[in-house]
Design a protein around this motif. Structure first.
Motif, PDB file in Angstrom:
ATOM      1  N   VAL A 154       0.748  -1.203  -0.023  1.00  9.58           N
ATOM      2  CA  VAL A 154       0.163  -0.129   0.095  1.00  9.58           C
ATOM      3  C   VAL A 154       0.883   1.414   0.151  1.00  9.58           C
ATOM      4  O   VAL A 154       1.918   1.407   0.689  1.00  9.58           O
ATOM      5  N   GLY A 191      -0.079   5.315  -0.058  1.00 13.87           N
ATOM      6  CA  GLY A 191      -1.036   6.117   0.184  1.00 13.87           C
ATOM      7  C   GLY A 191      -2.455   5.328   0.185  1.00 13.87           C
ATOM      8  O   GLY A 191      -2.696   4.876   0.974  1.00 13.87           O
ATOM      9  N   GLN A 192      -3.139   5.824  -0.782  1.00  8.47           N
ATOM     10  CA  GLN A 192      -4.556   5.228  -0.908  1.00  8.47           C
ATOM     11  C   GLN A 192      -4.629   4.059  -1.828  1.00  8.47           C
ATOM     12  O   GLN A 192      -5.583   3.633  -2.456  1.00  8.47           O
ATOM     13  N   GLN A 193      -3.504   3.859  -2.607  1.00  6.44           N
ATOM     14  CA  GLN A 193      -3.363   2.881  -3.754  1.00  6.44           C
ATOM     15  C   GLN A 193      -2.728   1.572  -3.395  1.00  6.44           C
ATOM     16  O   GLN A 193      -1.932   1.448  -2.326  1.00  6.44           O
TER      17      GLN A 193
END
Length: 70
Positions: free
Chosen positions: A50, A52-54
């Motif tokens: 992971v 960040g948000q990805q």
């Protein structure tokens, strides 16, 4: 979530030495955090990474290559 510990992590950036000589590329690589793909995959062939948000998928192929996909 299980966090793998680096095999080595003396420092990520090597400053100039006393003579003012910048480190070589090999010296910089030797000081980077190092992880075994097998440890990231916890003995399997896939792991989720992971950033960040990805979320990304890391896979070890039968040929021993790594594939990183979104």
């Amino acid at each position: 979530m299980r966090i793998a510990q680096p095999l080595s992590h003396d420092r990520c950036f090597a400053p100039e030495d006393e003579a003012g000589k910048a480190p070589s590329a090999m010296e910089l690589l030797a000081n980077m955090p190092t992880y075994r793909a097998e440890d990231l995959c916890d003995g399997g062939i896939e792991a989720r990474i992971v950033l960040g948000q990805q979320a990304y998928s890391l896979r070890i192929t039968k040929a021993g290559k790594l594939i990183l996909t979104k």
